[in-house]
Every structure is written in C-alpha cells, then in structure tokens.
Motif scaffolding. Structure first.
Motif, short mmCIF file in Angstrom:
data_model
loop_
_atom_site.label_atom_id
_atom_site.label_comp_id
_atom_site.label_asym_id
_atom_site.label_seq_id
_atom_site.Cartn_x
_atom_site.Cartn_y
_atom_site.Cartn_z
N LEU A 185 28.91 41.12 36.94
CA LEU A 185 29.56 42.31 37.47
C LEU A 185 30.22 41.99 38.80
CD1 LEU A 185 26.59 44.78 36.85
CD2 LEU A 185 28.60 44.48 35.39
N ASN A 186 31.35 42.61 39.08
CA ASN A 186 32.02 42.29 40.34
C ASN A 186 31.22 42.85 41.53
OD1 ASN A 186 33.51 44.67 41.82
ND2 ASN A 186 33.79 45.08 39.62
N HIS A 187 31.11 42.04 42.57
CA HIS A 187 30.38 42.43 43.77
C HIS A 187 31.30 42.92 44.88
CE1 HIS A 187 31.67 38.29 44.49
NE2 HIS A 187 31.57 38.55 45.78
N LEU A 188 32.59 42.96 44.61
CA LEU A 188 33.57 43.30 45.65
C LEU A 188 33.97 44.77 45.63
CD1 LEU A 188 35.87 40.16 45.24
CD2 LEU A 188 34.13 40.56 46.99
N HIS A 189 33.75 45.43 44.51
CA HIS A 189 34.22 46.81 44.38
C HIS A 189 33.16 47.75 43.81
CE1 HIS A 189 37.04 50.08 44.01
NE2 HIS A 189 36.86 50.15 42.71
N ASN A 190 32.51 47.35 42.72
CA ASN A 190 31.61 48.25 42.02
C ASN A 190 30.12 47.98 42.26
OD1 ASN A 190 34.12 47.78 39.84
ND2 ASN A 190 33.53 49.92 40.12
N HIS A 191 29.73 46.72 42.41
CA HIS A 191 28.31 46.37 42.46
C HIS A 191 28.06 45.37 43.60
CE1 HIS A 191 27.93 48.22 38.45
NE2 HIS A 191 29.07 47.61 38.16
N PRO A 192 28.01 45.84 44.83
CA PRO A 192 28.01 44.94 45.99
C PRO A 192 26.82 44.02 46.11
CG PRO A 192 27.58 47.22 46.65
CD PRO A 192 28.00 47.26 45.23
N LEU A 196 24.19 38.51 39.45
CA LEU A 196 25.12 37.74 38.61
C LEU A 196 26.51 38.36 38.72
CD1 LEU A 196 25.51 35.48 36.54
CD2 LEU A 196 25.01 37.15 34.74
N SER A 197 27.42 37.65 39.37
CA SER A 197 28.76 38.19 39.57
C SER A 197 29.87 37.30 39.03
CB SER A 197 29.01 38.45 41.07
OG SER A 197 28.98 37.24 41.80
N LYS A 198 29.55 36.06 38.67
CA LYS A 198 30.59 35.14 38.23
C LYS A 198 30.24 34.50 36.89
CE LYS A 198 32.45 34.01 42.79
NZ LYS A 198 32.86 32.93 43.71
N VAL A 199 31.26 34.28 36.10
CA VAL A 199 31.08 33.65 34.79
C VAL A 199 30.49 32.25 34.90
CG1 VAL A 199 32.34 32.71 32.81
CG2 VAL A 199 32.73 35.07 33.52
N PRO A 200 30.92 31.39 35.83
CA PRO A 200 30.31 30.06 35.91
C PRO A 200 28.79 30.10 36.13
CG PRO A 200 32.35 30.09 37.14
CD PRO A 200 32.07 31.50 36.75
N HIS A 201 28.32 31.07 36.90
CA HIS A 201 26.88 31.21 37.10
C HIS A 201 26.20 31.64 35.79
CE1 HIS A 201 23.45 32.92 39.84
NE2 HIS A 201 23.08 31.83 39.18
N GLY A 202 26.83 32.55 35.06
CA GLY A 202 26.31 32.93 33.75
C GLY A 202 26.27 31.75 32.80
N MET A 220 36.50 41.23 31.33
CA MET A 220 37.70 40.75 32.02
C MET A 220 38.08 41.63 33.20
SD MET A 220 39.89 39.24 28.78
CE MET A 220 39.40 40.48 27.56
N TYR A 221 37.68 42.88 33.18
CA TYR A 221 37.90 43.75 34.35
C TYR A 221 37.13 43.20 35.55
CZ TYR A 221 36.86 47.57 37.58
OH TYR A 221 36.67 48.32 38.71
N HIS A 222 35.83 42.97 35.38
CA HIS A 222 35.01 42.48 36.49
C HIS A 222 35.50 41.12 36.99
CE1 HIS A 222 32.06 45.65 36.62
NE2 HIS A 222 31.82 45.54 35.32
N GLN A 223 35.86 40.24 36.06
CA GLN A 223 36.21 38.88 36.46
C GLN A 223 37.59 38.79 37.10
OE1 GLN A 223 33.83 36.70 36.76
NE2 GLN A 223 32.65 38.46 36.02
N GLN A 224 38.48 39.70 36.76
CA GLN A 224 39.76 39.75 37.46
C GLN A 224 39.54 40.05 38.94
OE1 GLN A 224 42.69 38.87 36.79
NE2 GLN A 224 44.15 40.04 38.01
N ILE A 225 38.59 40.92 39.23
CA ILE A 225 38.29 41.30 40.62
C ILE A 225 37.53 40.18 41.34
CG2 ILE A 225 36.97 42.90 42.06
CD1 ILE A 225 37.55 45.06 39.94
N THR A 226 36.56 39.60 40.66
CA THR A 226 35.68 38.64 41.32
C THR A 226 36.31 37.27 41.51
OG1 THR A 226 33.74 39.75 40.41
CG2 THR A 226 33.43 37.50 41.18
N GLU A 227 36.97 36.76 40.46
CA GLU A 227 37.45 35.38 40.55
C GLU A 227 38.81 35.15 39.95
OE1 GLU A 227 34.58 32.90 38.44
OE2 GLU A 227 33.91 34.70 37.40
N GLY A 228 39.35 36.08 39.17
CA GLY A 228 40.66 35.88 38.55
C GLY A 228 40.65 34.66 37.64
N ASN A 229 41.83 34.05 37.47
CA ASN A 229 41.91 32.80 36.68
C ASN A 229 41.25 32.99 35.32
OD1 ASN A 229 42.78 30.17 36.41
ND2 ASN A 229 40.94 29.27 37.29
#
Length: 306
Positions: A185-192, A196-202, A220-229
């Motif tokens: 889940l993104n930690h920058l907007h919804n879940h500070p 677990l916030s990034k796919v590589p960690h998962g 893909m919503y969460h990952q666009q915010i957290t890391e893009g690419n």
C-alpha cells in the motif's frame, strides 16, 4: 483518443443506458456486449444505478457488459446464504471470483511485523476460517494486508517475523489450492505507517516464504504513487505476482481519468501471458447511471489494444 472525443463517445454510450428501468428489467433493455480481452473484475455498488441494489442483479449486469470476473473485499462478512448465492451465480454465468479480504481483524490490529505470538495465532486461524468462504464462491485469492511497521524494531527483524507467519499460513492454504496475495500500500497518500509499501519488498518476502500460496497483489494505483516505473516492476516481480488491481492516479477512479496509460499497461500484462484477474478496486469518476456507462466505455477504450 482525445479527451473531447472520449467524452462524446461516453455520452453516446450513457444515452443508451438512460431508459428509466431498474434491476434485470434494465439489463434486458441492453444487448449483451462482447467479453473484454482481460478479466476485469468489478465490485458491488459499481453499477447499482444501472442494475439496482440487489447484489445478484449487479453481478448479472456485469456479465451482460462483458466482464468475466468479480471481486468482493467484504465477502467474508456477508451472510453464508448470500455467499452461496454469489457462488452459484458466478458459476451459472461462467464468471470467476477474484479476491476477498481474508484477515479482517488482523487488518485493523497491530499487524504482523511485531512478531506477537497471539497475533500470529489469530491470523492463521482467521485464514483457516476463510477456507470455507473461498469454497462457497470457488475463490482462489484472498487479500492480505500486513499492517503497520514498528518504529522500535529493526525492519529486517520485522520482515523475518512476517516471513515466519506467512510460512505457517501457507501451510494452511496449500492443501486447498488457495493463495493469499500480499498488498503493498502506498505510504505517501493513503497509508502513512504501513509496513509493506513496495513491490520489491513483497517480492523478497514471497521468495523467502517460497510457497505457491503466498504471492503479491500488484495494485497499480498504489505503486504509481509509491514508486512508479510500473512496467519494469511488473517484469521484475512477475513470477511472484498472483493478482493485479486497477485505479488511476490521482483520484483512484477508472482508467482514462488520470495520468496512467492503462492501455499500455494492459497490453503489457496481456503480452506476458497473464490469464488471471485484474480487480477494479476504484470508484466511479462520474456519478449516477451516466457515470456507470462512461466507466464501461473507458474500459472498452483501454481494452482495445492489439
């Protein structure tokens, strides 16, 4: 397609749905659409203005519009009779069941990173209870949210705690062919404060657990915010991805309403040979029945890749 052209097309589609009918009567006025290329999975409430409030009528409406799957985060909390009715309806319509949330209490608690034995025990027991829910609807995947990080415990210890918990949970799910999908889940907007916030960690966690019953939910919503690419991350993590979810940025609404090129992303996922489900975990950008028609048209647009 230019925004002006898209809006004009969407308005034409919404006019076709403007007959003042409800429930299955409304659906009967619309000829069945061709199935989408990919298995996009709407959720209850997304088409309530077109199909009515009844959950079964909503699922039937989804099938009529060409959707081949359905997801329901709240499935575990629904009456058993409704779960069974949903399962029968999906089977009758040749639709697949997507994710449901498999750990309601732990999701709202301290999470799994702390390594608390009582939390671990409760988590595994709740997953075991979710097996019966999955069987009623012929589900394979259940969403797992790992909870918050702990500021007074080294992150590597927290990861190790989670890996051990997920190994125990996987042993419960494997005999049933079920898969828990871990959602960064993104930690920058919804879940500070989420752990677990990034796919590589998962990816690292799933590799360590080493079970077919533990995979990544790539939202893909969460990952666009957290890391893009997004495209490269799909490629890097693909062997551990069990499920995708959709939402445009900003706003977490349907594709074409934000900055993400979902037509490209869907083609990329399709070209990789993905045959699973893509959950539509987003809201409707436009309100009411016209907005539901625009949402369907938006998916037709991004699903039109060759």
């Amino acid at each position: 397609m230019e925004r002006r052209t898209f809006v004009k097309t969407a308005l034409s589609a919404s006019a076709a749905l403007s007959v003042p009918l409800t429930g299955r009567a409304a659906q009967a006025s619309i000829s069945k659409a061709e199935p989408f290329k990919l298995k996009y999975a709407p959720h209850l409430g997304m088409f309530k203005h077109s199909a009515g409030e009844d959950p079964i009528d909503q699922i039937k409406f989804m099938a009529d519009q060409g959707f081949r799957a359905f997801e329901d985060n709240s499935l575990s909390s629904r009456d058993v009779a409704l779960q069974e009715k949903i399962g029968k309806t999906l089977a009758d319509l040749n639709m697949e069941m997507g994710v449901f949330v498999g750990n309601w209490n732990v999701r709202r608690g301290d999470g799994l990173a702390k390594g608390d034995p009582e939390i671990r025990k409760a988590f595994v027991e709740e997953l075991a209870a979710s097996v019966d829910v999955a069987k009623r609807v012929n589900a394979t995947w259940m969403t797992i949210v790992l909870g918050n990080r702990h500021h007074r415990l080294e992150p590597d210890y927290q990861t190790a705690n989670i890996v051990e918990t997920l190994k125990q949970a996987s042993a419960v799910l494997e005999p049933h062919g079920l898969v828990m999908v871990l959602e960064p889940l993104n930690h920058l907007h919804n879940h500070p404060d989420v752990f677990l916030s990034k796919v590589p960690h998962g990816y690292l966690i799933c590799k360590a657990v080493n079970s077919p019953s533990c995979k990544i939910l790539f939202d893909m919503y969460h990952q666009q915010i957290t890391e893009g690419n997004i495209t490269q991350n799909i490629d890097m993590a693909y062997e551990e991805v069990g499920y995708f979810q959709i939402g445009d940025v900003p706003g977490r609404k349907e594709p074409t309403t934000g900055e993400m090129n979902y037509r490209h992303l869907f083609k990329h996922i399709h070209d990789k040979g993905y045959t699973g489900i893509l959950g539509m975990e987003h809201g409707n950008f436009y309100p009411d029945k016209d907005g539901e028609a625009r949402l369907i048209q938006a998916y037709r647009e991004v699903d039109s890749f060759e």
